[in-house]
Design an enzyme around this catalytic site. Structure first.
Site, PDB file in Angstrom:
ATOM      1  N   LYS A  58       0.816  -1.172   0.007  1.00 45.50           N
ATOM      2  CA  LYS A  58      -0.390   0.026   0.151  1.00 45.50           C
ATOM      3  C   LYS A  58       0.881   1.197   0.148  1.00 45.50           C
ATOM      4  O   LYS A  58       1.196   1.987   0.902  1.00 45.50           O
ATOM      5  CB  LYS A  58      -1.084   0.136   1.537  1.00 45.50           C
ATOM      6  CG  LYS A  58      -1.886   1.352   1.051  1.00 45.50           C
ATOM      7  CD  LYS A  58      -2.580   1.337   2.371  1.00 45.50           C
ATOM      8  CE  LYS A  58      -2.344   3.431   2.416  1.00 45.50           C
ATOM      9  NZ  LYS A  58      -2.244   3.701   1.838  1.00 45.50           N
ATOM     10  N   CYS A 118      12.969  10.339   6.680  1.00 44.26           N
ATOM     11  CA  CYS A 118      12.592   9.887   8.553  1.00 44.26           C
ATOM     12  C   CYS A 118      14.270  10.014   9.571  1.00 44.26           C
ATOM     13  O   CYS A 118      13.825  10.806  10.445  1.00 44.26           O
ATOM     14  CB  CYS A 118      12.683   8.691   8.415  1.00 44.26           C
ATOM     15  SG  CYS A 118      13.249   7.385   7.687  1.00 44.26           S
ATOM     16  N   GLU A 142       8.535  16.346  16.021  1.00 45.98           N
ATOM     17  CA  GLU A 142       9.565  15.791  14.287  1.00 45.98           C
ATOM     18  C   GLU A 142       8.486  16.593  13.817  1.00 45.98           C
ATOM     19  O   GLU A 142       7.515  16.954  13.852  1.00 45.98           O
ATOM     20  CB  GLU A 142       8.895  14.560  13.648  1.00 45.98           C
ATOM     21  CG  GLU A 142       9.649  14.158  12.894  1.00 45.98           C
ATOM     22  CD  GLU A 142       9.349  13.095  11.982  1.00 45.98           C
ATOM     23  OE1 GLU A 142       8.021  12.844  12.221  1.00 45.98           O
ATOM     24  OE2 GLU A 142      10.299  12.013  11.468  1.00 45.98           O
ATOM     25  N   GLU A 153       8.990   1.125  11.371  1.00 45.41           N
ATOM     26  CA  GLU A 153      10.103   1.800  10.739  1.00 45.41           C
ATOM     27  C   GLU A 153       8.905   3.580  11.289  1.00 45.41           C
ATOM     28  O   GLU A 153       8.501   3.757  10.210  1.00 45.41           O
ATOM     29  CB  GLU A 153      10.274   2.248   9.469  1.00 45.41           C
ATOM     30  CG  GLU A 153      11.129   0.617   9.171  1.00 45.41           C
ATOM     31  CD  GLU A 153      12.139   0.109   9.201  1.00 45.41           C
ATOM     32  OE1 GLU A 153      12.774   1.041  10.070  1.00 45.41           O
ATOM     33  OE2 GLU A 153      12.601  -1.178  10.234  1.00 45.41           O
TER      34      GLU A 153
HETATM   35  P1  NAD Z   1       1.947   8.643   8.066  1.00 41.59           P
HETATM   36  O1  NAD Z   1       1.876   7.712   9.646  1.00 41.59           O
HETATM   37  O2  NAD Z   1       0.928   9.503   7.732  1.00 41.59           O
HETATM   38  O3  NAD Z   1       1.385   7.381   6.535  1.00 41.59           O
HETATM   39  C1  NAD Z   1       1.952   6.575   6.223  1.00 41.59           C
HETATM   40  C2  NAD Z   1       0.923   5.247   5.402  1.00 41.59           C
HETATM   41  O4  NAD Z   1       0.782   4.707   6.770  1.00 41.59           O
HETATM   42  C3  NAD Z   1       0.283   5.810   4.634  1.00 41.59           C
HETATM   43  O5  NAD Z   1       0.842   4.853   3.233  1.00 41.59           O
HETATM   44  C4  NAD Z   1      -0.505   6.577   5.106  1.00 41.59           C
HETATM   45  O6  NAD Z   1      -2.011   5.683   4.350  1.00 41.59           O
HETATM   46  C5  NAD Z   1      -0.668   5.010   6.378  1.00 41.59           C
HETATM   47  N1  NAD Z   1      -1.702   4.679   7.437  1.00 41.59           N
HETATM   48  C6  NAD Z   1      -1.952   6.310   7.735  1.00 41.59           C
HETATM   49  N2  NAD Z   1      -2.904   5.949   8.600  1.00 41.59           N
HETATM   50  C7  NAD Z   1      -3.034   4.698   9.022  1.00 41.59           C
HETATM   51  C8  NAD Z   1      -3.808   4.107   9.437  1.00 41.59           C
HETATM   52  N3  NAD Z   1      -4.836   3.880  10.002  1.00 41.59           N
HETATM   53  N4  NAD Z   1      -4.001   2.630   9.132  1.00 41.59           N
HETATM   54  C9  NAD Z   1      -3.177   2.325   8.045  1.00 41.59           C
HETATM   55  N5  NAD Z   1      -2.002   2.559   8.248  1.00 41.59           N
HETATM   56  C10 NAD Z   1      -2.529   4.122   7.616  1.00 41.59           C
HETATM   57  O7  NAD Z   1       3.158   8.765   7.989  1.00 41.59           O
HETATM   58  P2  NAD Z   1       3.229   9.736   6.416  1.00 41.59           P
HETATM   59  O8  NAD Z   1       2.781  11.106   6.211  1.00 41.59           O
HETATM   60  O9  NAD Z   1       2.864   9.711   4.911  1.00 41.59           O
HETATM   61  O10 NAD Z   1       5.680   9.963   6.539  1.00 41.59           O
HETATM   62  C11 NAD Z   1       6.570  10.840   7.195  1.00 41.59           C
HETATM   63  C12 NAD Z   1       6.504   9.663   8.097  1.00 41.59           C
HETATM   64  O11 NAD Z   1       7.112   8.310   8.415  1.00 41.59           O
HETATM   65  C13 NAD Z   1       7.737  10.833   9.378  1.00 41.59           C
HETATM   66  O12 NAD Z   1       7.084  10.345  10.566  1.00 41.59           O
HETATM   67  C14 NAD Z   1       8.834   9.771   8.756  1.00 41.59           C
HETATM   68  O13 NAD Z   1       9.241   9.857   9.666  1.00 41.59           O
HETATM   69  C15 NAD Z   1       8.707   8.411   8.802  1.00 41.59           C
HETATM   70  N6  NAD Z   1       9.157   7.296   7.680  1.00 41.59           N
HETATM   71  C16 NAD Z   1       9.739   6.857   8.847  1.00 41.59           C
HETATM   72  C17 NAD Z   1      10.732   5.943   8.153  1.00 41.59           C
HETATM   73  C18 NAD Z   1      11.934   5.002   8.709  1.00 41.59           C
HETATM   74  O14 NAD Z   1      12.671   3.835   7.804  1.00 41.59           O
HETATM   75  N7  NAD Z   1      11.703   4.768   9.916  1.00 41.59           N
HETATM   76  C19 NAD Z   1      11.462   6.485   6.381  1.00 41.59           C
HETATM   77  C20 NAD Z   1      10.685   7.214   5.955  1.00 41.59           C
HETATM   78  C21 NAD Z   1       9.867   7.570   6.898  1.00 41.59           C
END
Ligand code: NAD
Length: 512
Positions: free
Chosen positions: A184, A293, A395, A259
């Site tokens: 997804k 991240c 963050e 992650e």
């Molecule tokens: P997000 O948590 O809003 O969304 C991430 C994914 O989860 C998206 O595909 C989203 O559609 C999905 N999602 C949202 N709500 C959900 C739910 N209730 N149940 C299941 N899935 C759901 O994050 P974002 O804004 O897309 O990305 C930025 C974040 O990702 C930042 O906090 C960043 O630090 C983190 N990130 C971490 C890593 C790592 O390797 N640790 C890498 C990249 C990004």
């Protein structure tokens, strides 16, 4: 304009809802392509296809070597169409084309190549991922076989900031292990993930094994986390969503890997090579406008170099060029969305009201381009930040750096750890003894010594504390997608039956 359907088990299908969304270029608001928005019913069909493929198909029964062949071919196809992937990732993800073509696409290809080469040798006798024999000296006359098997159907949820790379990091090891995968992507950046799905099938992936479901997190993401026919879930995203995903996964106690977010410290001691450290500090925080991240969003400087280091950074920040993503001269691109822009701006206001010293630099000298048409924030540096300020703890996910001062190693480590996160960190020093002394004290999954951001597919990465658990990349990242089976073997039944006496003593045996 291109229009993508949903990839369900290898077939392009219309969404049950009939709904199509628009993938936007955040540097100017133009539409890059349309895509079908997957819903709960579409996800259900994909889960069924994945389950059928796992239970009755050939992929899970193939040798590692045979699966590795498909991965290797997929990497070749990616190389063949890398220009197209660069452009798509750059436009939909708001990445300056230099960044997409130098990092995102080559790293995604090298991840798939790495797992292909790991698979080449994983069937070998004694391999840690295949079958191996063990002694069981506590039960003379017996021996054990340790085997490794796929989980079954694996969900993979990825964010918008590095869409193709994250998709590759999850699909390549999960598929190599023999699982079926439901990917997804974020509904903001679904295009390269859909391409990746198509590429795997062109490379020979059997039908049903992979689905790509662009949809809302609260619909498709939560369905993947709560669906009881999914055996494991790998999630990358924010810490807040990760906690919700973990709760949903508890319904069938599925394996979960998280992650999550970060607020990574970049620590510079006075004995560092300052020329490199200044450039790296810029790279650490401003790559992809700070929307990574592991971005080095907290710069911890020894008080002995504080003023001169800041002065040099300020000059460099002022020379950075903001511009459209397709311009090779662009240093800093847009943020992904209006929502992200508003969030980052509110943190800049907060930093000012908290009393930090604002340095807001960068120029717009690219002609025929209007920054107001995209979601732009200038490179922003806050000096004199203290540990109680929110801008040093939360963050922000934008080009905003918090600079703090320390006196000695103890204080540097204590500042570095003063956060709920533990994803990455860096230490700049010419003294390796000091590097490891401080490195040991830092609670984070990655410690760069005299470097930042450089990733190798050979090494595992992941979080400590609320940055999550589980590892991606390297052998550890592959092992996450395998479960372990133990065969206890008593081939000729020669072992003494003493243990059985515990419930049925020989003296009470009617057959004796
Ligand atoms: P997000 O948590 O809003 O969304 C991430 C994914 O989860 C998206 O595909 C989203 O559609 C999905 N999602 C949202 N709500 C959900 C739910 N209730 N149940 C299941 N899935 C759901 O994050 P974002 O804004 O897309 O990305 C930025 C974040 O990702 C930042 O906090 C960043 O630090 C983190 N990130 C971490 C890593 C790592 O390797 N640790 C890498 C990249 C990004």
């Amino acid at each position: 304009m291109d229009k993508y359907d949903i990839l369900v088990g290898g077939k392009w299908e219309k969404p049950e809802s009939g709904e199509y969304g628009r993938a936007i270029d955040p540097s100017n608001g133009s539409v890059v392509a349309e895509f079908a928005v997957a819903g709960k019913e579409d996800t259900g069909r994909a889960v069924e296809a994945g389950r059928r493929a796992f239970e009755h198909g050939e992929w899970s029964r193939f040798s590692y070597r045979k699966r590795a062949g498909v991965l290797a071919r997929a990497a070749e196809i990616m190389e063949e169409i890398s220009e197209e992937l660069n452009e798509l990732e750059s436009r939909n993800g708001g990445k300056p084309i230099r960044q997409a073509s130098f990092f995102d696409i080559p790293l995604a290809i090298s991840c798939i190549q790495y797992y292909a080469s790991l698979g080449e040798s994983a069937d070998r006798e004694g391999s840690q991922f295949g079958r191996r024999k063990i002694e069981q000296p506590d039960y003379p006359g017996t021996y054990g076989i340790i085997d490794h098997e796929p989980y079954g159907v694996v969900g993979a949820i990825v964010p918008w900031n590095v869409p193709l790379l994250m998709a590759a990091w999850k699909t390549a090891p999960a598929l190599l292990a023999g699982n079926s995968v439901l990917l997804k992507p974020s509904h903001i950046t679904p295009l390269t993930a859909l391409k990746l799905g198509e590429i795997f099938y062109r490379a020979g992936l059997p039908e049903g094994t992979l689905s790509v479901l662009p949809g809302e997190g609260k619909v498709v993401g939560s369905e993947l986390a709560s669906n009881r026919d999914i055996d494991a879930l790998s999630f990358t995203g924010s810490t807040e969503t990760g906690k919700e995903v973990m709760r949903l996964c508890s319904g069938n106690a599925k394996k979960v890997m998280l992650e999550l977010g970060g607020k990574s410290p970049n620590i510079v001691f006075e004995d560092a090579n300052l020329d490199r450290a200044v450039r790296a500090a810029m790279f650490a925080v401003f790559l992809h406008s700070g929307q990574l991240c592991e971005s080095g969003t907290r710069l911890l400087l020894s008080k002995k170099i504080y003023d001169k280091f800041l002065e040099r950074m300020e000059k460099r920040a002022a020379s950075m060029r903001m511009g459209p993503t397709d311009d090779m001269g662009t240093d800093i691109g847009p943020l992904i969305s209006r929502k992200q822009l508003d969030k980052v701006k509110s943190y800049i206001d907060l930093g000012v009201s908290e009393g930090a010293r604002l340095i807001h630099a960068g120029k717009n000298d690219i002609t025929e381009w209007d920054p107001a048409s995209g979601y732009y924030v200038k490179p922003t540096i806050f000096a004199d930040v203290t540990r109680d300020m929110k801008i040093s703890r939360e963050e922000i996910f934008g080009p905003v750096l918090a600079v703090m001062k320390f006196s000695d190693e103890e204080e540097a480590a204590s500042l570095a750890n003063d956060t709920i996160y533990g994803l990455a960190s860096a230490i700049w020093t010419s003294d390796m003894g000091r590097a490891f002394r401080v490195g040991r004290q830092i609670r984070a999954g990655t410690v760069w010594i005299n470097d930042y951001h450089l990733l190798t597919t050979y090494a595992p990465r992941g979080g400590y504390k609320q940055s999550g658990f589980g590892r991606e990349l390297g052998e550890e990242g592959f092992a996450e997608y395998l479960q372990t089976k133990h065969y206890f073997i008593n081939e000729d039944g020669q072992m003494e039956d003493g243990a059985y006496d515990v419930v049925n003593a020989t003296g009470n045996d009617p057959e004796a």
